[in-house]
Scaffold this motif. Structure first.
Motif, PDB file in Angstrom:
ATOM      1  N   LEU A 247       4.493   2.868  -6.203  1.00 46.20           N
ATOM      2  CA  LEU A 247       3.802   2.572  -7.463  1.00 46.20           C
ATOM      3  C   LEU A 247       2.940   1.321  -7.348  1.00 46.20           C
ATOM      4  CD1 LEU A 247       6.629   3.500  -9.975  1.00 46.20           C
ATOM      5  CD2 LEU A 247       4.548   4.801  -9.446  1.00 46.20           C
ATOM      6  N   LEU A 248       3.397   0.335  -6.578  1.00 47.45           N
ATOM      7  CA  LEU A 248       2.548  -0.832  -6.307  1.00 47.45           C
ATOM      8  C   LEU A 248       1.308  -0.411  -5.530  1.00 47.45           C
ATOM      9  CD1 LEU A 248       5.163  -3.571  -5.287  1.00 47.45           C
ATOM     10  CD2 LEU A 248       3.754  -3.556  -7.360  1.00 47.45           C
ATOM     11  N   GLY A 249       1.510   0.414  -4.501  1.00 48.08           N
ATOM     12  CA  GLY A 249       0.395   0.870  -3.670  1.00 48.08           C
ATOM     13  C   GLY A 249      -0.611   1.706  -4.439  1.00 48.08           C
ATOM     14  N   LEU A 250      -0.121   2.465  -5.404  1.00 48.67           N
ATOM     15  CA  LEU A 250      -1.005   3.294  -6.232  1.00 48.67           C
ATOM     16  C   LEU A 250      -1.614   2.507  -7.391  1.00 48.67           C
ATOM     17  CD1 LEU A 250       1.145   6.549  -6.369  1.00 48.67           C
ATOM     18  CD2 LEU A 250      -1.009   6.214  -5.118  1.00 48.67           C
ATOM     19  N   LYS A 251      -1.286   1.210  -7.456  1.00 44.81           N
ATOM     20  CA  LYS A 251      -1.788   0.298  -8.504  1.00 44.81           C
ATOM     21  C   LYS A 251      -1.317   0.718  -9.898  1.00 44.81           C
ATOM     22  CE  LYS A 251      -4.246  -1.875  -5.395  1.00 44.81           C
ATOM     23  NZ  LYS A 251      -3.488  -2.667  -4.497  1.00 44.81           N
ATOM     24  N   VAL A 252      -0.160   1.391  -9.973  1.00 38.87           N
ATOM     25  CA  VAL A 252       0.428   1.748 -11.269  1.00 38.87           C
ATOM     26  C   VAL A 252       1.019   0.505 -11.914  1.00 38.87           C
ATOM     27  CG1 VAL A 252       2.273   3.086 -12.376  1.00 38.87           C
ATOM     28  CG2 VAL A 252       0.857   4.140 -10.597  1.00 38.87           C
ATOM     29  N   GLY A 253       1.578  -0.360 -11.096  1.00 40.07           N
ATOM     30  CA  GLY A 253       2.150  -1.595 -11.602  1.00 40.07           C
ATOM     31  C   GLY A 253       3.485  -1.906 -10.961  1.00 40.07           C
TER      32      GLY A 253
ATOM     33  N   VAL B  49      11.470   2.569  -2.264  1.00 43.56           N
ATOM     34  CA  VAL B  49      10.273   3.305  -1.817  1.00 43.56           C
ATOM     35  C   VAL B  49       9.361   3.594  -3.010  1.00 43.56           C
ATOM     36  CG1 VAL B  49       9.450   5.496  -0.855  1.00 43.56           C
ATOM     37  CG2 VAL B  49      11.362   4.301   0.233  1.00 43.56           C
ATOM     38  N   LEU B  50       9.946   4.068  -4.104  1.00 37.76           N
ATOM     39  CA  LEU B  50       9.151   4.386  -5.294  1.00 37.76           C
ATOM     40  C   LEU B  50       8.492   3.127  -5.853  1.00 37.76           C
ATOM     41  CD1 LEU B  50       8.165   6.459  -7.325  1.00 37.76           C
ATOM     42  CD2 LEU B  50      10.327   6.159  -8.570  1.00 37.76           C
ATOM     43  N   TRP B  51       9.212   2.002  -5.846  1.00 39.25           N
ATOM     44  CA  TRP B  51       8.647   0.733  -6.301  1.00 39.25           C
ATOM     45  C   TRP B  51       7.403   0.391  -5.489  1.00 39.25           C
ATOM     46  CZ3 TRP B  51       9.044  -4.228  -3.683  1.00 39.25           C
ATOM     47  CH2 TRP B  51       8.565  -5.293  -4.437  1.00 39.25           C
ATOM     48  N   LYS B  52       7.527   0.484  -4.153  1.00 39.97           N
ATOM     49  CA  LYS B  52       6.377   0.162  -3.290  1.00 39.97           C
ATOM     50  C   LYS B  52       5.260   1.180  -3.458  1.00 39.97           C
ATOM     51  CE  LYS B  52       9.004  -2.434   0.117  1.00 39.97           C
ATOM     52  NZ  LYS B  52       9.532  -2.499   1.477  1.00 39.97           N
TER      53      LYS B  52
ATOM     54  N   THR C 165       0.829  -1.198   0.000  1.00 41.22           N
ATOM     55  CA  THR C 165       0.000   0.000   0.000  1.00 41.22           C
ATOM     56  C   THR C 165       0.866   1.251   0.000  1.00 41.22           C
ATOM     57  OG1 THR C 165      -0.019   0.089   2.411  1.00 41.22           O
ATOM     58  CG2 THR C 165      -1.783  -1.210   1.352  1.00 41.22           C
ATOM     59  N   VAL C 166       0.216   2.373  -0.192  1.00 34.66           N
ATOM     60  CA  VAL C 166       0.911   3.655  -0.085  1.00 34.66           C
ATOM     61  C   VAL C 166       1.474   3.801   1.332  1.00 34.66           C
ATOM     62  CG1 VAL C 166       0.592   6.169  -0.122  1.00 34.66           C
ATOM     63  CG2 VAL C 166      -0.449   4.745  -1.912  1.00 34.66           C
TER      64      VAL C 166
ATOM     65  N   LEU D  74       5.304   4.645   2.505  1.00 34.13           N
ATOM     66  CA  LEU D  74       5.651   5.762   3.394  1.00 34.13           C
ATOM     67  C   LEU D  74       6.455   5.276   4.602  1.00 34.13           C
ATOM     68  CD1 LEU D  74       2.334   7.838   3.246  1.00 34.13           C
ATOM     69  CD2 LEU D  74       4.494   8.242   2.006  1.00 34.13           C
ATOM     70  N   VAL D  75       6.094   4.120   5.143  1.00 33.68           N
ATOM     71  CA  VAL D  75       6.870   3.547   6.250  1.00 33.68           C
ATOM     72  C   VAL D  75       8.264   3.165   5.752  1.00 33.68           C
ATOM     73  CG1 VAL D  75       7.027   1.584   7.847  1.00 33.68           C
ATOM     74  CG2 VAL D  75       4.870   2.811   7.593  1.00 33.68           C
TER      75      VAL D  75
END
Length: 173
Positions: A63-69, A58-61, A8-9, A13-14
């Motif tokens: 983008l996963l959290g934002l459902k970008v892929g 962090v950016l990878w997670k 998740t986002v 952030l964590v």
């Protein structure tokens, strides 16, 4: 079930917390080396690569959290950037020692002063727990399990926070 379900986002952030603490630690150390010429620049390049490795994760997670892929390259850059950054920073420290711009006697005295030493012990204990958590899990499984990532990032955030406080108090003595 989605491959990265639970990323998740909030998890991203964590995950940013240890990167922030590490960045602050590197700023303090780089400031202490600011008059050390080439040693400063080599250390700074290493520190920037290490921070970039954390930011990629962090950016990878995020983008996963934002459902970008799943932008796999961001996850895959973590280890090579981290390893090369630490190697370059170590070369800077060795060069600084050879050029006599890093004076280890004073540094060691500051590192073992109280309260810095207490924070370093807590930080390294946290890193030990982090190492244990990672070593008891397969890397691919760990990269897909949000629960394990939450645990690891809270432990890593604690460890990096303690190391930051150790560096902060060591430089204030």
């Amino acid at each position: 079930m989605e491959e990265h379900e639970g990323f998740t986002v909030g998890l991203a952030l964590v995950d940013a917390i240890p990167v922030i603490f590490f960045s602050l630690s590197m700023i303090i150390i780089a400031s202490a080396l600011s008059g050390a010429g080439i040693t400063f620049w080599i250390f700074l390049i290493g520190a920037i690569l290490i921070v970039l490795s954390g930011l990629c994760k962090v950016l990878w997670k995020l983008l996963l959290g934002l459902k970008v892929g799943d932008i796999k390259i961001l996850n895959k850059l973590f280890v090579p950037l981290m390893a090369s950054g630490f190697m370059i920073a170590i070369v800077g420290a060795i060069l600084g020692t050879i050029l006599k711009v890093i004076h280890w006697g004073g540094i060691i005295k500051a590192l073992v002063s109280i309260p810095a030493l207490i924070f370093f012990i807590l930080g390294f204990a946290g890193m030990g727990v982090m190492g244990y958590v990672k070593s008891t899990n397969k890397r691919d499984d760990f990269n897909k399990d949000a629960k394990k990532n939450w645990i690891a990032q809270f432990v890593n955030g604690f460890a990096q926070g303690m190391l930051f406080l150790g560096i902060f108090f060591a430089t204030k003595g």
